[in-house]
Design a protein around this motif. Structure first.
Motif, short mmCIF file in Angstrom:
data_model
loop_
_atom_site.label_atom_id
_atom_site.label_comp_id
_atom_site.label_asym_id
_atom_site.label_seq_id
_atom_site.Cartn_x
_atom_site.Cartn_y
_atom_site.Cartn_z
N ALA A 129 -19.88 10.24 -4.21
CA ALA A 129 -19.87 8.78 -4.16
C ALA A 129 -18.56 8.30 -3.57
CB ALA A 129 -20.06 8.20 -5.56
N ARG A 130 -18.61 7.15 -2.92
CA ARG A 130 -17.42 6.61 -2.31
C ARG A 130 -16.61 5.88 -3.39
NH1 ARG A 130 -16.45 5.39 2.92
NH2 ARG A 130 -18.66 5.64 3.42
N PRO A 131 -15.46 6.45 -3.80
CA PRO A 131 -14.69 5.81 -4.86
C PRO A 131 -14.00 4.55 -4.35
CG PRO A 131 -13.51 7.73 -4.02
CD PRO A 131 -14.84 7.71 -3.33
N THR A 132 -14.01 3.51 -5.18
CA THR A 132 -13.35 2.26 -4.82
C THR A 132 -12.38 1.88 -5.93
OG1 THR A 132 -15.22 1.06 -5.82
CG2 THR A 132 -15.27 1.40 -3.42
N PRO A 133 -11.15 2.38 -5.87
CA PRO A 133 -10.19 2.11 -6.93
C PRO A 133 -9.72 0.66 -6.90
CG PRO A 133 -9.12 3.24 -5.11
CD PRO A 133 -10.60 3.20 -4.79
N PRO A 134 -9.11 0.19 -8.00
CA PRO A 134 -8.49 -1.14 -7.97
C PRO A 134 -7.49 -1.24 -6.82
CG PRO A 134 -8.59 -0.29 -10.21
CD PRO A 134 -9.03 0.82 -9.32
N ALA A 135 -7.48 -2.39 -6.17
CA ALA A 135 -6.70 -2.54 -4.94
C ALA A 135 -5.22 -2.29 -5.14
CB ALA A 135 -6.93 -3.94 -4.37
N SER A 136 -4.67 -2.63 -6.32
CA SER A 136 -3.23 -2.49 -6.56
C SER A 136 -2.88 -1.28 -7.41
CB SER A 136 -2.69 -3.75 -7.22
OG SER A 136 -2.82 -4.86 -6.36
N ALA A 137 -3.81 -0.35 -7.58
CA ALA A 137 -3.52 0.83 -8.41
C ALA A 137 -2.39 1.65 -7.78
CB ALA A 137 -4.78 1.68 -8.55
N GLY A 138 -1.41 1.96 -8.60
CA GLY A 138 -0.29 2.77 -8.13
C GLY A 138 0.82 2.00 -7.44
N ARG A 139 0.66 0.68 -7.31
CA ARG A 139 1.68 -0.12 -6.62
C ARG A 139 2.49 -0.95 -7.62
NH1 ARG A 139 -2.13 -2.72 -1.84
NH2 ARG A 139 -2.84 -0.74 -0.93
N PRO A 140 3.80 -0.73 -7.73
CA PRO A 140 4.60 -1.54 -8.64
C PRO A 140 4.60 -3.00 -8.21
CG PRO A 140 5.79 0.44 -7.93
CD PRO A 140 4.58 0.32 -7.05
N TYR A 141 4.66 -3.89 -9.19
CA TYR A 141 4.66 -5.33 -8.91
C TYR A 141 6.05 -5.88 -9.17
CZ TYR A 141 3.75 -10.30 -9.43
OH TYR A 141 3.80 -11.67 -9.30
N VAL A 142 6.52 -6.67 -8.22
CA VAL A 142 7.83 -7.30 -8.33
C VAL A 142 7.60 -8.80 -8.49
CG1 VAL A 142 10.07 -7.69 -7.24
CG2 VAL A 142 8.84 -5.52 -6.85
N LYS A 143 7.99 -9.31 -9.64
CA LYS A 143 7.79 -10.72 -9.93
C LYS A 143 8.79 -11.55 -9.13
CE LYS A 143 7.48 -14.01 -13.76
NZ LYS A 143 6.09 -14.42 -13.49
N GLN A 144 8.32 -12.62 -8.52
CA GLN A 144 9.19 -13.49 -7.71
C GLN A 144 9.35 -14.85 -8.36
OE1 GLN A 144 7.48 -13.55 -3.79
NE2 GLN A 144 8.21 -11.48 -3.28
#
Length: 393
Positions: free
Chosen positions: A378-393
């Motif tokens: 199956a074609r996996p569709t992970p969450p778009a921001s998985a693995g990406r740290p978020y920097v609050k602005q």
């Protein structure tokens, strides 16, 4: 009726159905040779497998490559396993293929994977990759034994295991969310940390004696009218069923689940509307550690009844693969855990008849991990921001 039919056709194209029929035929090529069917003629699995192969080619020729190639693969494997089964003696088949025992063993092996996979699913839905599930399961396995031994109760072991798993997860959360470290490296560090911590405390607390063999065990739930398989299952197995249902309802039917998914898909937009990205990610990571630790505690307190160093033996990674295999959905992850559990149960059943040759089948769960990661079925569709740290602005 016609409206429903056309809606179904629009959602699942005819070529996709051809591929799925091919997969089903590939499974049938093997299943017809097993009890209670016992088809001994080699041409039967070959014929059914060739039909699966043809269905796969038809799907590929119409542009449905993934279901088509999957059907082709199932056809080839079905023929191979079917031919092996026809060459096996009836006594060996009767000894290995005991459906009640296989199903019961499947549920036992799948339960720790289910707890860890649902935990990993919550974590990744929030946008944090948790490679440290293996270490958190190992921590839960040791501290579950230590807690049950110290408090004299099985529930005390589960509570202490959950606290330990949450503590390891909190370390990962700080590094991945606050310090914005590489989440793969952070999770790997958690795994090594868990090996060291559990090994040190195991030796210092129990020494050469090992963990006691008379631990308080989590009780079974006896429901006689459900039969031999479901009539006497561990309480933890029933809790894993409930966990899957609650996870699906929480993620897809509640405001909390909506916030969780929004943080994993588009954290900037979630932050703009007032959702605490950091708060939800911290909660999701710690929850994943708690659930993974409960899966580890099931291994030690329920299944084995003792602790051995590094006893999880890669099950945390298999649980992470179950998340991918299940396309980041609770019921999909549970189905993948059942698949991995069934392959493990089958390998141990084969050991009774084929001896050392069955060692090859013990690699089957790990082969399935590779298939899951490669996205063959199956074609996996992970969450778009998985693995990406978020920097609050």
């Amino acid at each position: 009726m016609s409206t429903f039919y056309y809606a179904a056709v629009e959602r699942w194209p005819r070529q996709t159905w051809v591929g799925r029929v091919g997969v089903a035929l590939g499974l049938c090529a093997f299943l017809v040779t097993l009890p209670p069917f016992r088809v001994n003629a080699p041409w039967v699995p070959v014929l059914i497998g060739l039909l699966a192969f043809a269905a796969g080619i038809a799907a590929v020729s119409r542009g449905q490559t993934r279901p088509g190639w999957t059907a082709i693969g199932f056809g080839i494997v079905g023929i191979a396993l079917g031919l092996l089964a026809t060459r096996a003696s009836s006594s060996n088949l009767d000894q290995v293929v005991v459906w009640g025992a296989l199903l019961s063993s499947t549920l036992q092996w799948a339960t720790p994977l289910t707890f860890a996979a649902i935990g990993g699913l919550f974590c990744e839905r929030s946008g944090v990759t948790n490679i440290g599930l293996e270490g958190m399961m190992l921590a839960g396995a040791f501290f579950g034994v230590l807690g049950a031994d110290s408090t004299g109760t099985w529930w005390g072991g589960l509570v202490i295991a959950a606290i330990a798993g949450g503590a390891f997860a909190a370390v990962h959360a700080v590094m991945a969310i606050h310090l914005r470290a590489d989440q793969i490296v952070s999770g790997t560090a958690i795994n090594f940390l868990a090996v060291g911590v559990t090994g040190y405390f195991f030796i210092s607390h129990y020494g050469d004696r090992g963990s006691p063999g008379s631990l308080p065990r989590i009780p079974d739930v006896n429901i006689g009218f459900l039969g031999n398989v479901f009539g006497s299952l561990s309480l933890m197995i029933w809790l894993s069923f409930l966990l899957v249902i609650l996870a699906h309802f929480t993620i897809f039917r509640t405001p909390i689940g909506l916030r969780l998914r929004s943080v994993g898909e588009h954290p900037r937009a979630a932050d703009t509307v007032g959702i605490s990205v950091y708060g939800i990610r911290y909660a999701a990571v710690i929850l994943s550690g708690i659930l993974a630790a409960l899966g580890g505690a099931y291994l030690s307190v329920v299944f084995v009844g003792s602790f051995n160093e590094n006893m999880t033996n890669g099950r945390g990674f298999i649980a992470l693969a179950a998340v991918i295999f299940g396309n980041w959905r609770p019921f999909g992850a549970f189905a993948a855990a059942l698949l991995f559990g069934a392959s493990t149960a089958l390998s141990f059943r084969l050991a009774q008849s084929w001896g050392n040759a069955s060692v090859l089948f013990q690699a089957l769960p790990y082969v399935l991990v590779l298939i899951a990661v490669a996205g063959v079925i199956a074609r996996p569709t992970p969450p778009a921001s998985a693995g990406r740290p978020y920097v609050k602005q």
